[in-house]
Scaffold this motif. Structure first.
Motif, short mmCIF file in Angstrom:
data_model
loop_
_atom_site.label_atom_id
_atom_site.label_comp_id
_atom_site.label_asym_id
_atom_site.label_seq_id
_atom_site.Cartn_x
_atom_site.Cartn_y
_atom_site.Cartn_z
N GLN A 84 23.75 -2.38 66.10
CA GLN A 84 22.50 -3.00 65.66
C GLN A 84 21.48 -2.85 66.78
O GLN A 84 21.69 -3.35 67.88
CB GLN A 84 22.73 -4.49 65.34
N TRP A 85 20.41 -2.18 66.52
CA TRP A 85 19.41 -1.94 67.54
C TRP A 85 18.77 -3.28 67.94
O TRP A 85 18.28 -4.01 67.08
CB TRP A 85 18.37 -0.95 67.05
N PRO A 86 18.79 -3.62 69.23
CA PRO A 86 18.34 -4.94 69.68
C PRO A 86 16.81 -5.04 69.81
O PRO A 86 16.27 -5.21 70.89
CB PRO A 86 19.03 -5.07 71.05
N LEU A 87 16.14 -4.92 68.69
CA LEU A 87 14.68 -4.97 68.68
C LEU A 87 14.21 -6.38 68.39
O LEU A 87 14.77 -7.06 67.51
CB LEU A 87 14.13 -3.99 67.64
N SER A 88 13.21 -6.82 69.13
CA SER A 88 12.70 -8.18 68.92
C SER A 88 11.19 -8.20 69.16
O SER A 88 10.62 -7.29 69.75
CB SER A 88 13.41 -9.16 69.85
#
Length: 190
Positions: A95-99
């Motif tokens: 899961q790409w850790p984009l925030s």
């Protein structure tokens, strides 16, 4: 691999046997002298030395971005070819850790290619076949020479710990000490 090559050149007398796997091995039960691990791990049977922290990098080739444009927000990834990593030990997709502002960005990424080999993921991105999210330390040289370009850096806030671990009960041989000291000095260096 460049760091391990440097270690071998510095210590040609030390025999290396590499097991490049993402599964969490039983260091003692499987007879490993030393392992590199990411994230948090608690095992009282192991000595641990934290090497540092790294983050994920969303990358693609200059050619890909010339052809397809560069995403400016995480949501833009829905219209791009994504190269996604599958964890061999769980079968789950990374899961790409984009925030955004500390809150997870709700991004629907449609994988074009799924692989359980980081080197393949990086190679495919470098070849212009899509965008990948990989540890920044694994693509530092690619970024430096310009074969990969980092995007969406402001949306990746998470950091992951990198440690070297070895059996606590084992006498720290000069070879083991040489590797641990080398790792502490070199693995997180740019």
């Amino acid at each position: 691999m460049a760091k391990l090559t440097a270690f071998k050149r510095r210590h040609p007398e030390i025999e290396l046997e590499l097991d490049a796997t993402d599964r969490v091995v039983d260091v003692i039960g499987e007879g490993f002298d030393v392992v590199l691990r990411t994230g948090e791990h608690a095992d009282s049977r192991l000595m641990t030395r934290t090497l540092g922290h790294f983050s994920q990098a969303v990358v693609g080739s200059p050619d890909y971005f010339r052809r397809m444009g560069a995403p400016e927000t995480p949501e833009d990834l829905a219209r791009h070819t994504c190269l996604v990593y599958r964890y061999a030990n769980t079968g789950k997709l990374h899961q790409w850790p984009l925030s955004r502002g500390g809150e997870p960005a709700q991004v629907e990424i449609q994988p074009s290619v799924v692989t359980n080999a980081l080197e393949a993921q990086i190679g495919l991105a470098e070849s212009g076949l899509g965008i990948a999210c990989v540890p920044d330390l694994s693509v530092a040289e690619h970024l430096q020479r310009g074969s990969l370009v980092r995007i969406l850096a402001g949306y990746v806030e998470a950091q992951t710990k990198l440690s070297v671990m070895w059996p606590a009960s084992r006498y720290a041989s000069p070879k083991l000490r040489a590797f641990v000291d080398f790792a502490a000095q070199e693995f997180m260096a740019a």
